[in-house]
Design a protein around this motif. Sequence first.
Motif, short mmCIF file in Angstrom:
data_model
loop_
_atom_site.label_atom_id
_atom_site.label_comp_id
_atom_site.label_asym_id
_atom_site.label_seq_id
_atom_site.Cartn_x
_atom_site.Cartn_y
_atom_site.Cartn_z
N TYR B 55 -42.24 -3.97 56.47
CA TYR B 55 -41.65 -3.75 56.32
C TYR B 55 -41.52 -2.26 57.38
CZ TYR B 55 -37.52 -1.47 54.10
OH TYR B 55 -36.74 -0.65 53.67
N SER B 56 -42.51 -1.84 56.57
CA SER B 56 -42.81 -0.53 56.84
C SER B 56 -44.61 -0.24 56.85
CB SER B 56 -42.56 0.53 56.26
OG SER B 56 -42.78 1.97 57.04
N PHE B 57 -44.88 0.80 57.57
CA PHE B 57 -46.38 0.98 57.50
C PHE B 57 -47.20 2.89 58.27
CE2 PHE B 57 -47.33 1.38 62.45
CZ PHE B 57 -45.73 1.00 62.50
N SER B 58 -47.65 2.72 57.85
CA SER B 58 -48.44 4.26 58.30
C SER B 58 -49.74 3.93 58.00
CB SER B 58 -48.27 5.03 56.91
OG SER B 58 -48.69 6.43 57.53
N THR B 59 -50.88 4.75 58.83
CA THR B 59 -52.36 4.77 58.86
C THR B 59 -52.49 6.23 58.20
OG1 THR B 59 -52.54 3.68 61.10
CG2 THR B 59 -53.95 4.73 60.81
N ILE B 75 -51.72 0.87 56.23
CA ILE B 75 -51.59 0.92 54.68
C ILE B 75 -49.91 -0.01 54.84
CG2 ILE B 75 -52.68 1.98 52.77
CD1 ILE B 75 -49.81 3.09 52.81
N ALA B 76 -49.01 -1.17 54.64
CA ALA B 76 -48.02 -1.46 54.58
C ALA B 76 -47.82 -1.31 53.50
CB ALA B 76 -48.21 -2.62 54.98
N LEU B 77 -45.71 -2.00 53.54
CA LEU B 77 -45.32 -2.13 52.26
C LEU B 77 -44.64 -3.89 53.80
CD1 LEU B 77 -42.64 0.49 51.99
CD2 LEU B 77 -44.18 -0.82 50.18
N LEU B 85 -41.05 -6.40 47.93
CA LEU B 85 -42.49 -5.38 48.43
C LEU B 85 -43.12 -6.12 48.18
CD1 LEU B 85 -39.73 -2.70 49.68
CD2 LEU B 85 -40.58 -4.95 51.29
N THR B 87 -47.20 -3.39 48.64
CA THR B 87 -47.76 -2.13 49.21
C THR B 87 -49.55 -3.46 48.88
OG1 THR B 87 -46.54 -0.63 47.80
CG2 THR B 87 -49.00 0.09 48.99
N ALA B 88 -49.46 -2.97 50.63
CA ALA B 88 -51.23 -3.33 50.72
C ALA B 88 -51.34 -2.51 51.97
CB ALA B 88 -50.96 -4.81 50.28
N GLN B 89 -52.82 -3.19 51.96
CA GLN B 89 -53.44 -2.64 53.22
C GLN B 89 -53.04 -4.18 54.25
OE1 GLN B 89 -57.10 -1.35 53.78
NE2 GLN B 89 -57.34 0.23 52.02
N ILE B 100 -43.11 -2.74 62.84
CA ILE B 100 -41.84 -3.31 61.87
C ILE B 100 -41.49 -5.21 61.80
CG2 ILE B 100 -39.73 -3.36 60.68
CD1 ILE B 100 -40.21 -0.14 60.74
N LYS B 125 -54.74 -8.59 50.99
CA LYS B 125 -54.73 -7.40 51.34
C LYS B 125 -54.05 -8.51 52.97
CE LYS B 125 -58.42 -4.26 52.13
NZ LYS B 125 -59.04 -3.90 52.68
N TYR C 133 -50.88 -0.96 41.81
CA TYR C 133 -49.60 -1.73 42.85
C TYR C 133 -49.71 -0.78 43.63
CZ TYR C 133 -49.58 -5.25 39.12
OH TYR C 133 -50.43 -6.84 38.44
N HIS C 137 -54.20 0.07 46.72
CA HIS C 137 -54.92 0.22 47.89
C HIS C 137 -54.86 0.57 48.73
CE1 HIS C 137 -53.62 -4.38 46.99
NE2 HIS C 137 -52.12 -3.60 46.73
N LEU C 147 -44.65 5.88 55.27
CA LEU C 147 -43.38 4.42 54.66
C LEU C 147 -42.34 4.70 54.88
CD1 LEU C 147 -46.13 2.47 52.22
CD2 LEU C 147 -46.17 2.18 54.09
N ARG C 150 -41.37 5.85 58.68
CA ARG C 150 -41.75 5.19 59.23
C ARG C 150 -39.77 4.45 59.05
NH1 ARG C 150 -45.09 4.20 62.99
NH2 ARG C 150 -46.97 4.80 62.24
N ARG C 151 -40.10 4.28 57.70
CA ARG C 151 -38.76 2.63 58.16
C ARG C 151 -37.67 3.59 58.34
NH1 ARG C 151 -38.02 -2.85 58.43
NH2 ARG C 151 -35.76 -2.78 57.66
N ASP C 199 -49.15 8.50 60.15
CA ASP C 199 -48.37 8.25 60.96
C ASP C 199 -47.42 8.24 60.34
OD1 ASP C 199 -49.86 6.28 60.97
OD2 ASP C 199 -48.86 6.11 62.98
N HIS C 247 -42.62 0.24 45.93
CA HIS C 247 -41.96 -1.55 46.54
C HIS C 247 -40.78 -2.37 45.55
CE1 HIS C 247 -46.50 -1.43 44.12
NE2 HIS C 247 -45.22 -2.55 43.52
#
Lengths: 350, 141, 385
Positions: B55-59, B75-77, B85, B87-89, B100, B125, C133, C137, C147, C150-151, C199, C247
């Motif tokens: 759904y979305s991500f960021s480094t 990490i991402a949703l 949704l 949250t996890a790597q 996305i 993950k 939660y 992570h 996040l 970006r979305r 980013d 989330h």
Amino acid sequence: MIMRPSREVGIVGYGAYVPRYRLPAEEVGRIWGGGQAGYPVREKSVPGLDEDTTTMAIEAARNALRRAGIAADELRAVWVGTESKTYAVKPTGTIVAEALGATPHTQAADWEFACKAGTEALQAAIGLVGSEMVRYALIAGVDAAQGRPGDALEFTAGAGGAAYILGPREESLAYCEGSLSYVTDTPDFFRRAHERYPSHGGRFTGEPAYFRHIERAATQLMQELGRKPADYATCVLHQPNSKFPARAGKALGFTAEQLAAGMLVSDIGNCYAGSSLIGLSAALDRARPGDRILLVSFGSGAGSDAFSFVVTEAIEERRNRAPLTWDYVRRRHPIDYGTYVRYRQKLRMH
Amino acid sequence: MRLAPHWRVRAQRLQLRGEVCQCCGERLFPPRDVCPACHQPADKPFAFCGEGTVYSFSTVYEAPKGYERFGPYTIALVRLKEGPLVTAQLTDIDPADVRIGLPVEMVTRVLREEGEDGMVIYGYKFRPVLEREAAREEARA
Amino acid sequence: MRDVSIIGIGQIEVGEHWDVSLRDLGARALLAALADAGIDRPDALYVGNMLSGTLGSQEQLATLIADWSGLRGIEALKVEAACASGAAALRVGVMAVAGGTHDIVAVLGVEKMTDMDGEEATAALMTAADAEYEGIHGTSFISLNALLMRRYMEEMGVPQEAFAGFPINAHANAVNNPNAMFRQALSRDTYTRAPMIADPINLFDSAPICDGAAAVILCPADRAREFSSRPVRIAASAVATDSVALHDRRDPLFLSAVHASASKAYRQAGIGPEEIDLFELHDAFSIIAALSLEACGFAPRGQGTRLAADGEIGPRGRMPICTMGGLKARGHPVGATGIYQVVEATLQLRGLAGANQVPGARWAMTQNIGGVGGTAITHILEGQG
């Protein structure tokens, strides 16, 4: 010498796992030299920063469960054979069992016999199911092997493994005709407690260790079963490098074609306790009903377990319920030696 | 040493186990005592299949304490197939390849270690869905 | 309920105060505000602070600061709502005076973030999120905002450069604020070349780690002129909450707590967004500035960055925001930020904002956000001439 349970037992599900990263042997050669006479493997698999024996066992076991099509809480044993335990004291098996959903009414334990820890557990599970104590038992042979920097084993010490669910023959995709062990006290390779890297005996690991145990176990089993190499579609041997299993297989009378389906070492290195078992999963991926497969492990210290399997019709329907071994082998991302040093935590940060 | 808080949520971390609300059918992850959709008690366990999309991500380049060893990581949703949704790597992927909508699947990996003599914390993950020969063959047929 | 007014303000320059401790930072701002109001001893002290326990191993903070300020014996309590702790303490102070519990209340926001290294501070800030939660992570607080950004960029079709207007405005305003941390202008070019920290959030999209303290003194509005020639009335004080974890939200790009607290505040003050003369919003990240403008009714959804691009957010623009530098350039000492916003709004309404004075400012709105929108606290202030 042959061992057979009172109830016939077979493999009802199996699954493999290989991590994504590969260290080409030339990369090790670039840093440490060697390779004038060729490398022992083309490349080896390397676990990512967030992988270890436990995580690899979990994925292989999940694949086995998918193929078996049984519920996780029907498992009465979750046994992990490895020489690279995450915890020195605390079972890997409990974590794998919890991840599968097999807890709480299950056995869970880790087995150790160098590179044959996995087949040791396999043999015991055949006994457990064969005695009708339990209906299903899961075993995994998995390792994330550590090679001392600059040592010959650094070219080959890989990561990966496979898991098997044993159950009654009538539910199996391959049943076991019999197994046999050949064990002596041979100190060819070992790691003392608290040491990070193993020590090995160089050429002493060859003839008196690997070859003698593999060949005698295989020969004895085939003899007692009344089988000959030509009866087998595939022969899977423990694979510390590409030469040893080729030579042992030839000495036993197997052709290169019979060895090919189970031979992964050039692509993923030596997965230690996972080595022969992931070879078997690759062989099952290609097997046809009626095929006979000979599996012979080798663990330093030293011993070999030999098994004769017969593939059943069920293989066709279950094969594609989970990723094939080569789906993982093909998923390769080469890394350089520096990245490898980082991923394997060979730099001391503190 | 922090042990019980990690132990308590092992089913969530290792099996992606949440709940389904018996009143409104909402699938919940993480599980909680009161359904946030209909405010009725929620208590029926539900295991998510582990499939989803980004759904979305960021480094993360500046990792918090305890995660330095893994950086940089993404990490991402993740939008699970069943709705929620999480949250996890993301793992087994180069940051440049994330987008996305990317289909991903759950794997169990090391989240962190509580020091060299402490607990290793495992959890979910997500990685890009493994490419499978069988799937390719099906697509051809 | 009694109307409540601000009769004194005090603030410490935001920055890295290597030689000043948490308690001394707090005491100095508090004493400055008491002096501004001409008061020796308030009835109560409420301290907004997020990290004294995690980064300073110090709790019972309000009691400690009361003692260190010569106020041993008074009622003193710490109030915590992550990055919204400052405004949360103000909210408690407003309730105490409005409800008639106390007449003279001091509210302090104080934070010391530089006593631990960056990884510790990064980990401490994550305590604002869902530890089991989100935090487990390896998410950093910045990455949670990334996040969202970006979305937002994907869904709204907004490029990263569109956010440049927010930090550029913040830095331009901080140049004239002697209490700001970054008192230099930021060019569009520098923004574009900035390194990514998570980013698409670059160095200039994120507020800095820093120390600071600010305080205000409250009393019933009908007594305000005893203490101040230019008191400021608190026309609205409203808190709303959302899920702590991103989330858990149906629509993560809509900050529902921000919307709800602003709506309540407008109702309390009896005005709408069009009457607000300046808005001290919570620009901890550029994306939050855009989402706040949208949730508070200053821009349609997806159009928050357009206000910044059109130059309407400067002190003489249509909707001035972050008039003294905002979180981005004044600095964001988390638990103190909500009080800095109120101190700055008070300066504007007193007509003492210097080069950044918003002409004819009567209504100011301040908004302090905890976590990624989990807690939103909005105050509307009215100058009393």
